[in-house]
Write a protein that holds these residues in place. Structure first.
Motif, PDB file in Angstrom:
ATOM      1  N   PRO B  64      51.390  55.014  52.070  1.00 44.18           N
ATOM      2  CA  PRO B  64      51.321  54.167  53.266  1.00 44.18           C
ATOM      3  C   PRO B  64      49.884  53.736  53.580  1.00 44.18           C
ATOM      4  O   PRO B  64      48.932  54.465  53.314  1.00 44.18           O
ATOM      5  CB  PRO B  64      51.876  55.063  54.367  1.00 44.18           C
ATOM      6  N   THR B  65      49.740  52.526  54.114  1.00 43.27           N
ATOM      7  CA  THR B  65      48.427  52.011  54.487  1.00 43.27           C
ATOM      8  C   THR B  65      48.227  52.197  55.997  1.00 43.27           C
ATOM      9  O   THR B  65      49.196  52.413  56.734  1.00 43.27           O
ATOM     10  CB  THR B  65      48.337  50.517  54.140  1.00 43.27           C
ATOM     11  N   LYS B  67      47.708  50.119  58.260  1.00 46.22           N
ATOM     12  CA  LYS B  67      48.444  49.120  59.032  1.00 46.22           C
ATOM     13  C   LYS B  67      49.866  49.597  59.332  1.00 46.22           C
ATOM     14  O   LYS B  67      50.396  49.374  60.413  1.00 46.22           O
ATOM     15  CB  LYS B  67      48.479  47.811  58.246  1.00 46.22           C
ATOM     16  N   GLU B  68      50.488  50.267  58.340  1.00 44.01           N
ATOM     17  CA  GLU B  68      51.848  50.748  58.542  1.00 44.01           C
ATOM     18  C   GLU B  68      51.887  51.999  59.402  1.00 44.01           C
ATOM     19  O   GLU B  68      52.878  52.265  60.079  1.00 44.01           O
ATOM     20  CB  GLU B  68      52.489  51.066  57.181  1.00 44.01           C
ATOM     21  N   LEU B  69      50.786  52.790  59.342  1.00 48.57           N
ATOM     22  CA  LEU B  69      50.825  54.104  59.971  1.00 48.57           C
ATOM     23  C   LEU B  69      50.360  54.101  61.430  1.00 48.57           C
ATOM     24  O   LEU B  69      50.966  54.740  62.287  1.00 48.57           O
ATOM     25  CB  LEU B  69      49.942  55.078  59.192  1.00 48.57           C
ATOM     26  N   ASP B  71      49.503  53.439  65.203  1.00 51.98           N
ATOM     27  CA  ASP B  71      50.151  52.856  66.361  1.00 51.98           C
ATOM     28  C   ASP B  71      49.057  52.581  67.400  1.00 51.98           C
ATOM     29  O   ASP B  71      48.659  53.469  68.156  1.00 51.98           O
ATOM     30  CB  ASP B  71      51.192  53.863  66.888  1.00 51.98           C
ATOM     31  N   MET B 129      53.267  61.409  61.665  1.00 52.31           N
ATOM     32  CA  MET B 129      52.830  60.956  60.349  1.00 52.31           C
ATOM     33  C   MET B 129      53.304  61.902  59.251  1.00 52.31           C
ATOM     34  O   MET B 129      53.791  61.467  58.201  1.00 52.31           O
ATOM     35  CB  MET B 129      51.300  60.832  60.313  1.00 52.31           C
ATOM     36  N   GLU B 132      56.863  61.536  58.488  1.00 50.25           N
ATOM     37  CA  GLU B 132      57.167  60.336  57.688  1.00 50.25           C
ATOM     38  C   GLU B 132      56.726  60.477  56.241  1.00 50.25           C
ATOM     39  O   GLU B 132      56.828  59.522  55.473  1.00 50.25           O
ATOM     40  CB  GLU B 132      56.452  59.121  58.296  1.00 50.25           C
ATOM     41  N   ALA B 134      53.575  61.111  55.377  1.00 53.73           N
ATOM     42  CA  ALA B 134      52.174  60.705  55.265  1.00 53.73           C
ATOM     43  C   ALA B 134      51.275  61.865  55.671  1.00 53.73           C
ATOM     44  O   ALA B 134      50.441  61.750  56.563  1.00 53.73           O
ATOM     45  CB  ALA B 134      51.904  59.477  56.124  1.00 53.73           C
ATOM     46  N   THR B 209      43.234  49.115  60.611  1.00 49.93           N
ATOM     47  CA  THR B 209      44.288  48.134  60.834  1.00 49.93           C
ATOM     48  C   THR B 209      43.897  46.778  60.264  1.00 49.93           C
ATOM     49  O   THR B 209      44.748  46.015  59.812  1.00 49.93           O
ATOM     50  CB  THR B 209      44.575  48.018  62.337  1.00 49.93           C
TER      51      THR B 209
END
Lengths: 135, 211
Positions: B64-65, B67-69, B71, B129, B132, B134, B209
């Motif tokens: 995962p990058t 941007k995806e992680l 919030d 995280m 998920e 990560a 991000t």
């Protein structure tokens, strides 16, 4: 530095001891006021809100946003140093400032050096063949 | 004769190369400078962790990058928790200067609650995280992320423990000079952590991000 100060103060004789004690009490630890804390707080709220707003709305392109948020972070760190940590050239007779300048130099060398060297190492790396194409 | 005269004169006006009168060293007069130097060395630890993140922050290993992680609204809330705790600690210092022990305790308690809120949100984020998939062992980016942000979180944790300790101290002994000195040290520590957090949210979350 301190030896020099003492010898030059020596003729003052009796007052010297008192002088020294008072000196440390006055600018040894600077105190903030309600006003200075509030100025610092309002400034840091603004300086925090702008970068989040910039990134979340994407008003500027990526490079401009990156430069803007870096600059705002530096400004906010200075604001915190002045209004919350009461940093100035007179705290502890200038030794705090000196220690901080030394630390900033080391931090800049560490960060810039690591990023620079490792970036070049990455770009100069031999291209790896695709493992699936190997015999 | 002249020889002895000059010798006598010399002994009279012998230059002094050291401090003649030992001046007073009141208890704790150098604590604040010493603590500041400790903070500067702590700054170097964070500098190394930032450099590590800067180097490894792009190595996602197909995982995962940022941007995806990340919030960002949650990070914004977290940042405001730390900012509020900074200003309430400032108020604690102001009431301490006035010698109002009760008020100081109240402001310290509020600061502690903001600190706990910050830690709670951070642990929630970490747990989310890891849940998920990560976690720190997923990629070099995530290892360096957890090390950097986790070290800051550990500092806040110990700052909170220290805060509670000082509240007990103030309760027991009141605002004696030693307690004032300790509170001043903790104020430096607390504001310093906020300064580090500026670097974290800018360099890790916002820049991540953008990546």
């Amino acid at each position: 530095m301190s030896t020099h100060a003492h010898t030059s103060h020596a003729p003052a004789g009796h007052g010297h001891g008192h002088d020294h004690g008072g000196h440390h009490h006055d600018d040894g630890h600077a105190h903030g006021t309600f006003r200075s804390y509030m100025i610092g707080f309002v400034l840091s709220v603004i300086l925090t809100a702008i970068p989040f707003w910039l990134v979340m709305t994407g008003k500027l392109d990526n490079t401009q946003t990156a430069l803007a948020i870096m600059a705002l972070a530096v400004v906010q760190i200075v604001v915190h140093m002045i209004y919350f940590l009461h940093m100035n050239g007179r705290v502890e007779g200038g030794w705090s400032m000196l220690a901080m300048i030394f630390t900033i130099i080391v931090v800049v060398i560490c960060l810039a050096g690591s990023l620079w060297v490792m970036y070049h190492l990455n770009t100069n790396m031999m291209p790896m063949p695709d493992p699936s194409q190997l015999p | 004769m002249t020889m002895t005269m000059t010798a006598a004169e010399r002994t009279e006006e012998t230059p002094v190369f050291h401090v003649v009168d030992e001046h007073e060293h009141p208890e704790g007069h150098s604590t604040l400078l010493g603590f500041w130097i400790y903070l500067m060395s702590d700054c170097l630890i964070f500098a190394i962790l930032f450099a590590t993140y800067g180097v490894l922050g792009g190595s996602f290993a197909g995982g995962p990058t940022p941007k995806e992680l990340f919030d960002l609204p949650l990070v914004a809330v977290n940042t405001s928790m730390l900012l509020f705790s900074s200003i309430t600690y400032g108020f604690a210092m102001l009431t301490m200067e006035k010698g109002q022990a009760r008020q100081t305790q109240i402001w310290l308690a509020i600061t502690g609650l903001f600190g706990l809120a910050f830690l709670g949100i951070e642990l929630f984020e970490f747990a989310h995280m890891i849940h998920e998939g990560a976690g720190p062992q997923r990629s070099a980016f995530l290892s360096s992320f957890f090390t950097l942000v986790g070290t800051h979180g550990l500092h806040v944790t110990f700052g909170t423990v220290w805060l509670v300790t000082l509240m007990v101290q103030v309760q027991k002994h009141g605002l004696i000079p030693a307690n004032k000195r300790r509170l001043t040290c903790l104020s430096m520590f607390w504001h310093f952590l906020d300064v580090i957090w500026i670097g974290v949210f800018t360099f890790v979350y916002l820049m991540g991000t953008l990546r």
